[in-house]
Design an enzyme around this catalytic site. Structure first.
Site, short mmCIF file in Angstrom:
data_model
loop_
_atom_site.label_atom_id
_atom_site.label_comp_id
_atom_site.label_asym_id
_atom_site.label_seq_id
_atom_site.Cartn_x
_atom_site.Cartn_y
_atom_site.Cartn_z
N HIS A 155 0.77 -1.19 -0.10
CA HIS A 155 0.08 -0.09 -0.09
C HIS A 155 0.98 1.27 -0.17
O HIS A 155 2.14 1.35 0.16
CB HIS A 155 -0.92 0.12 1.13
N CYS B 12 3.24 -4.99 6.64
CA CYS B 12 3.03 -4.68 5.40
C CYS B 12 4.06 -4.14 4.43
O CYS B 12 5.12 -3.77 5.07
CB CYS B 12 1.63 -3.59 5.61
#
Length: 203
Positions: free
Chosen positions: A163, A179
């Protein structure tokens, strides 16, 4: 020193930098209206030239159109035909939290809503009100940034994402809760290239 000399020297220096980084710089993707609005408000930070977006030579046995993340070097590669790849700088998970292995893109979202996961709430209880409110709407201050690619295995969400980020100064570091973070402009570029089912390999 003449303007012509300065301009020529600047162009030569740019070529030199590209050579040092072993690739060809790529233009930014076209932004839609909301992208342009949010990007204008998003946090800004320069990154080392090595972590900018390049088309590079890259040999792999993975098929064209795969995502390969190298946690050690902090690079993400999107494989292209002819032994090439688009290389992006990323921030990855801290050693104890970094995701590794194979997955695939099971979801794609533009300016996604962020809901703090359970393990993060255990570490940082001050985020509980955000979770109780249904998360933080997408926007320039959202930790997921401009785009999110949701990583799945065997039909189930791993809860790991590739992301954007509202902390672009952290690119090139191991700082996340697992992440893989990208500059917002790079997340948009990658999002435009992938599709549901895209293979992801995290080394």
């Amino acid at each position: 020193m003449s303007f012509r000399y300065v301009t020529a020297a600047s162009a030569l220096f740019a070529v030199f930098l590209a050579g040092c980084n072993g690739g060809t710089p790529l233009p930014d993707p076209r932004l839609n209206g909301r992208d342009a609005e949010f990007m204008a408000l998003a946090p800004k930070a320069g990154v080392s030239s090595q972590y900018e977006r390049y088309l590079v030579d890259y040999k792999t046995n993975e098929p064209v159109g795969s995502i390969i993340v190298d946690n050690r070097s902090k690079f993400l590669y999107y494989t292209m035909p002819g032994g090439k790849a688009v290389r992006y700088g990323v921030a990855t998970g801290q050693d104890a939290m970094a995701f590794t292995g194979r997955a695939y893109v099971g979801g794609l979202q533009e300016w996604p809503r962020w809901i703090p996961p359970k393990d993060m709430l255990e570490r940082w209880p001050h985020l509980q009100p955000t979770a109780d409110a249904g998360g933080l709407p997408g926007g320039p201050d959202n930790p997921l940034g401009s785009r999110a690619l949701y990583l799945y295995q065997n039909g189930k969400d791993t809860l790991y994402r590739i992301h954007g980020t509202n902390e672009p100064d952290k690119i090139g570091q191991a700082v996340s809760s697992g992440c893989i973070r990208m500059r917002d402009i790079d997340a948009i570029d990658l999002y435009n290239r992938v599709k549901i089912g895209t293979k992801v390999v995290v080394l």
